[in-house]
Scaffold this motif. Structure first.
Motif, short mmCIF file in Angstrom:
data_model
loop_
_atom_site.label_atom_id
_atom_site.label_comp_id
_atom_site.label_asym_id
_atom_site.label_seq_id
_atom_site.Cartn_x
_atom_site.Cartn_y
_atom_site.Cartn_z
N SER A 20 0.83 -1.20 0.00
CA SER A 20 0.00 0.00 0.00
C SER A 20 0.86 1.25 0.00
O SER A 20 2.03 1.21 0.42
CB SER A 20 -0.89 0.02 1.25
N VAL A 28 -4.31 11.11 -5.79
CA VAL A 28 -4.06 9.95 -6.66
C VAL A 28 -5.13 9.82 -7.73
O VAL A 28 -4.95 9.12 -8.72
CB VAL A 28 -3.98 8.63 -5.86
N SER A 29 -6.26 10.51 -7.56
CA SER A 29 -7.33 10.43 -8.54
C SER A 29 -7.16 11.44 -9.67
O SER A 29 -7.76 11.29 -10.73
CB SER A 29 -8.68 10.68 -7.86
N SER A 33 -0.06 8.01 -11.09
CA SER A 33 0.67 7.44 -9.96
C SER A 33 0.81 5.94 -10.17
O SER A 33 0.14 5.37 -11.03
CB SER A 33 -0.03 7.75 -8.64
N ARG A 70 -6.74 1.94 -6.64
CA ARG A 70 -6.63 3.09 -5.74
C ARG A 70 -7.94 3.32 -5.00
O ARG A 70 -9.01 2.97 -5.48
CB ARG A 70 -6.24 4.34 -6.52
N ASP A 71 -7.79 3.93 -3.84
CA ASP A 71 -8.94 4.39 -3.06
C ASP A 71 -8.87 5.91 -3.09
O ASP A 71 -8.08 6.52 -2.38
CB ASP A 71 -8.83 3.85 -1.62
N ASN A 75 -7.13 8.37 -0.58
CA ASN A 75 -5.87 8.72 -1.22
C ASN A 75 -4.79 7.67 -0.99
O ASN A 75 -3.66 7.98 -0.57
CB ASN A 75 -5.37 10.10 -0.74
N LEU A 77 -2.91 4.13 -2.71
CA LEU A 77 -2.64 3.27 -3.85
C LEU A 77 -2.32 1.87 -3.35
O LEU A 77 -1.67 1.72 -2.31
CB LEU A 77 -1.42 3.76 -4.62
N TYR A 78 -2.76 0.88 -4.08
CA TYR A 78 -2.47 -0.51 -3.71
C TYR A 78 -1.87 -1.25 -4.90
O TYR A 78 -2.15 -0.94 -6.05
CB TYR A 78 -3.75 -1.24 -3.30
N CYS A 94 6.52 3.54 -4.47
CA CYS A 94 5.33 4.27 -4.88
C CYS A 94 5.79 5.54 -5.58
O CYS A 94 6.71 6.21 -5.09
CB CYS A 94 4.50 4.59 -3.64
#
Length: 125
Positions: A20, A28-29, A33, A70-71, A75, A77-78, A94
């Protein structure tokens, strides 16, 4: 901007691991990324990136085994890694770019603006 990775560790071949990246100071949206990796003595390589439209690009060797997601509200990233192989052993970073698109530099890293400190993933029996 801060990118803080977590979730690395030791896993057996064929196993799974999720890393993560908690992001602050950067959405991130809204921007490109993703994840890169590096083995000591070797060139760093892109693993997967996602752009502002949600279009994801994977390195050929991980396609079908790794999933980037991503969430947005949190905010984060996975990178879900399945069917891990010895050659997946690396430091995973990351990354983020102040660009909505990733294709302008992917699979290279010249367009990246931010890097986390990394999390080690070791695949070993």
């Amino acid at each position: 901007v801060q990118l803080v990775e977590s979730g690395g560790g030791l896993v057996q071949p064929g196993g799974s691991l999720r890393v993560s990246c908690a992001v602050s100071g950067f959405s991130v949206s809204r921007y490109c990324s993703g994840w890169f990796r590096q083995v000591p003595g070797k060139k760093r390589e892109g693993v997967a990136v996602i752009d502002s439209d949600g279009v994801i690009s994977y390195q050929k060797s991980v396609k079908g085994r790794f999933t980037l997601f991503r969430d947005g509200p949190k905010n984060i990233l996975y990178l879900q890694m399945n069917s891990l192989k010895y050659e997946d052993t690396a430091m995973y970073y990351c990354v983020a770019a102040m660009s909505a698109e990733c294709y302008t530099f992917w699979p290279g890293s010249d367009g990246l603006d931010y890097w986390g400190k990394g999390t080690q993933v070791t695949v070993s029996s």
